[in-house]
Design an enzyme around this catalytic site. Structure first.
Site, mmCIF file in Angstrom:
data_model
loop_
_atom_site.group_PDB
_atom_site.id
_atom_site.type_symbol
_atom_site.label_atom_id
_atom_site.label_comp_id
_atom_site.label_asym_id
_atom_site.label_seq_id
_atom_site.Cartn_x
_atom_site.Cartn_y
_atom_site.Cartn_z
ATOM 1 N N CYS A 98 0.837 -1.207 0.000
ATOM 2 C CA CYS A 98 0.000 0.000 0.000
ATOM 3 C C CYS A 98 0.873 1.259 0.000
ATOM 4 O O CYS A 98 1.664 1.471 0.922
ATOM 5 C CB CYS A 98 -0.899 0.001 1.234
ATOM 6 S SG CYS A 98 -1.827 1.533 1.404
ATOM 7 N N VAL A 112 -5.593 0.909 5.842
ATOM 8 C CA VAL A 112 -4.274 1.012 6.455
ATOM 9 C C VAL A 112 -3.707 2.365 6.004
ATOM 10 O O VAL A 112 -4.102 2.881 4.965
ATOM 11 C CB VAL A 112 -3.350 -0.144 6.005
ATOM 12 C CG1 VAL A 112 -3.828 -1.449 6.607
ATOM 13 C CG2 VAL A 112 -3.269 -0.278 4.497
ATOM 14 N N GLU A 140 -4.950 7.435 9.016
ATOM 15 C CA GLU A 140 -4.841 8.338 7.856
ATOM 16 C C GLU A 140 -3.379 8.780 7.729
ATOM 17 O O GLU A 140 -2.808 9.373 8.642
ATOM 18 C CB GLU A 140 -5.756 9.573 7.955
ATOM 19 C CG GLU A 140 -7.228 9.275 7.885
ATOM 20 C CD GLU A 140 -7.697 8.772 6.512
ATOM 21 O OE1 GLU A 140 -6.964 8.919 5.528
ATOM 22 O OE2 GLU A 140 -8.804 8.221 6.460
ATOM 23 N N SER A 141 -2.779 8.496 6.558
ATOM 24 C CA SER A 141 -1.320 8.657 6.432
ATOM 25 C C SER A 141 -0.797 10.071 6.730
ATOM 26 O O SER A 141 0.185 10.209 7.451
ATOM 27 C CB SER A 141 -0.813 8.144 5.087
ATOM 28 O OG SER A 141 -1.387 8.833 4.019
#
Length: 236
Positions: free
Chosen positions: A27, A67, A80-81
């Protein structure tokens, strides 16, 4: 520690002095946070989540079921990146990745907003191509967006987007450039010499090297993804 195989039973408490990362190996959004972990040398353990068959315990931690998710020994959960990356930069202030000036930090966040709107092109082009659609218009649009990034570097006269060393914005954009060949879009860099140099510099970065997969691995996984049956175990 190396990424663990999928964890179907709910894992126990997070070990002291570690942060647990719920991830998926291929991802690009999860890779952003893994880059920050490596760049800052933060102790962490990785648990991979099977995104096609999410365990119930994971949905309790992250209701979106996506993810990347972080969990601290205190049981705090962050996801949340962009949020996880900023959190790590604040909690582990050694080797700051965001600039200290509030304006420069805001500029990086604005740049990320612009870039986020471009991410869809990579997927729309490759899935359109697989379905036999004419994607030349989309490719032209993506080339135009990438030439704007090239212009940014030309105007700034810097090696990276936040200066002459890597900062947060570089890590936030990198995962999609790592996958350009997977998407069969490397030709989109043909008219962007500064951006091309940026990708070459990024490849030399220790955090990038540590989180990177080979083009063959990316392509093999992405093929299963496009076929609608992603092999999250690929390469394990």
């Amino acid at each position: 520690p190396f990424p663990e195989p999928f964890c179907s039973a709910a894992p126990g408490p997070v070990p002291k002095d570690y942060i647990r990362v719920y991830s998926m190996r291929f991802c690009p959004f999860a890779q952003r946070t893994r880059l920050v972990f490596k760049a800052k040398g933060i102790k962490h353990e990785i648990i991979n989540v099977h995104l096609a068959d999410k365990p119930e315990w994971y949905l309790k931690k992250n209701p979106f079921g996506i993810v990347l998710t972080l969990e601290t020994p205190a049981g705090e959960v962050i996801y949340e990146s962009p949020i996880t990356c900023e959190y790590l930069d604040e909690v582990y202030p050694e080797k700051k990745l965001f600039p200290s000036s509030p304006f420069a930090k805001a500029q990086q966040k604005m740049m990320l907003e612009h870039f986020s709107k471009r991410i869809g092109y990579f997927y729309r082009i490759s899935s359109g191509r697989k379905n036999g659609q004419d994607v030349s218009g989309l490719e032209a649009e993506l080339k135009e967006k990438l030439s704007k990034l090239n212009e940014d570097l030309v105007n700034k006269k810097t090696k990276f987007f936040g200066g002459d060393s890597i900062t947060m914005i570089d890590y936030m954009m990198w995962p999609w450039f790592e996958r350009l060949e997977t998407f069969e879009l490397q030709h989109c860099l043909d008219g962007t010499p500064e951006l091309k140099k940026w990708t070459e510099r990024m490849r030399e970065d220790p955090a990038v090297k540590a989180t990177m997969y080979s083009v063959d691995a990316h392509k093999a996984f992405y093929k299963t993804f496009l076929d609608g049956n992603p092999d999250f175990d690929y390469g394990l």
